[in-house]
Enzyme design. Structure first.
Site, PDB file in Angstrom:
ATOM      1  N   HIS A 107      44.822  27.939  39.748  1.00 41.67           N
ATOM      2  CA  HIS A 107      43.401  28.182  40.009  1.00 41.67           C
ATOM      3  C   HIS A 107      42.991  27.433  41.274  1.00 41.67           C
ATOM      4  O   HIS A 107      43.437  26.298  41.506  1.00 41.67           O
ATOM      5  CB  HIS A 107      42.546  27.683  38.836  1.00 41.67           C
ATOM      6  N   GLU A 166      47.976  25.571  36.304  1.00 49.37           N
ATOM      7  CA  GLU A 166      47.640  25.594  34.880  1.00 49.37           C
ATOM      8  C   GLU A 166      48.858  25.245  34.023  1.00 49.37           C
ATOM      9  O   GLU A 166      49.954  25.746  34.242  1.00 49.37           O
ATOM     10  CB  GLU A 166      47.118  26.981  34.473  1.00 49.37           C
ATOM     11  N   CYS A 199      41.970  35.352  33.824  1.00 53.85           N
ATOM     12  CA  CYS A 199      43.080  34.537  34.320  1.00 53.85           C
ATOM     13  C   CYS A 199      43.936  34.012  33.171  1.00 53.85           C
ATOM     14  O   CYS A 199      45.169  34.088  33.209  1.00 53.85           O
ATOM     15  CB  CYS A 199      42.565  33.366  35.171  1.00 53.85           C
TER      16      CYS A 199
HETATM   17  N1  PCA Z   1      39.155  34.099  38.227  1.00 53.33           N
HETATM   18  C1  PCA Z   1      38.819  34.544  36.886  1.00 53.33           C
HETATM   19  C2  PCA Z   1      39.364  35.945  36.800  1.00 53.33           C
HETATM   20  C3  PCA Z   1      39.659  36.357  38.200  1.00 53.33           C
HETATM   21  C4  PCA Z   1      39.589  35.134  38.986  1.00 53.33           C
HETATM   22  O1  PCA Z   1      39.870  35.024  40.199  1.00 53.33           O
HETATM   23  C5  PCA Z   1      39.279  33.588  35.802  1.00 53.33           C
HETATM   24  O2  PCA Z   1      39.363  32.377  36.068  1.00 53.33           O
HETATM   25  O3  PCA Z   1      39.526  34.020  34.678  1.00 53.33           O
END
Ligand code: PCA
Length: 193
Positions: free
Chosen positions: A164, A79, A142
């Site tokens: 991610h 990110e 996240c």
């Molecule tokens: N993904 C979520 C929160 C926890 C996770 O593994 C997100 O993308 O916000």
């Protein structure tokens, strides 16, 4: 040796596993020049970040790398940015579902990651793994974590990043990536920080 704190999340949204923690827990204890501390964190606004900061105070890491599941994505996506917004499509694991709230009242709109994510994406692709820079971590837990950590550690030596990952094959959803490939990807990412 430098120290890296690597976090993964507990399951949420009706899933029985979260590939982020599954992958983090399978990483070796030493990668490149780093010794790893692994931490499983709750999918709860605020509390997730508090747990990370608590652990960071204890171990003083050079780098904090958080990993989360992004169902629907087909690549390993570091990110670029965290934004000052909480807006949840589903409740967190504590039943809270904030709508259009700031994370920090009066805080900066956004912070950019302090990890070399373009280099990381290049190295992942060279290794044959699907990868791309992401310019939105969403507005759920996240994003909450990446924004809050970048705010906390701005103007310090502590680097902060978030990756991610897709569903893993074991979750029987598409698109997905084999857990072994996620583990390999995280290892390459850490080797290139
Ligand atoms: N993904 C979520 C929160 C926890 C996770 O593994 C997100 O993308 O916000």
């Amino acid at each position: 040796m430098k120290k890296i704190l690597v976090t993964g999340f507990e399951p949420f949204g009706g899933e029985s596993i979260n590939p982020s923690w599954e992958a983090v827990s399978l990483l070796p204890d030493v990668i490149g020049g780093y010794t790893l501390t692994k931490l499983r964190i709750p999918v709860v606004f605020g509390e997730a970040t508090e747990r990370i900061i608590e652990k960071a105070k204890e171990i003083c890491p050079d780098v904090i790398l958080c990993v989360g599941q992004a169902g629907g994505r087909n690549a390993i996506t570091p990110e670029f940015v965290g934004i000052n917004l909480r807006h949840a499509e589903i409740p967190d694991n504590n039943g809270k579902q904030p709508q259009d709230e700031p994370i920090v009242k009066g805080g900066e709109n956004a912070y950019f990651t302090t990890l070399p994510i373009r280099k990381i994406v290049e190295k992942l692709k060279e290794a044959g793994l699907p990868s791309a820079v992401s310019y939105s971590a969403g507005s759920y837990v996240c994003n909450d974590v990446i924004y809050s950590l970048l705010a906390k550690y701005k103007d310090t030596q502590t680097k902060v990043g978030f990756i991610h990952i897709p569903y893993c094959t074991e979750q029987n959803k598409t698109p997905s990536l084999a857990l072994g490939n996620v583990v390999k990807g995280l290892r390459i990412a850490i080797e290139n920080i």
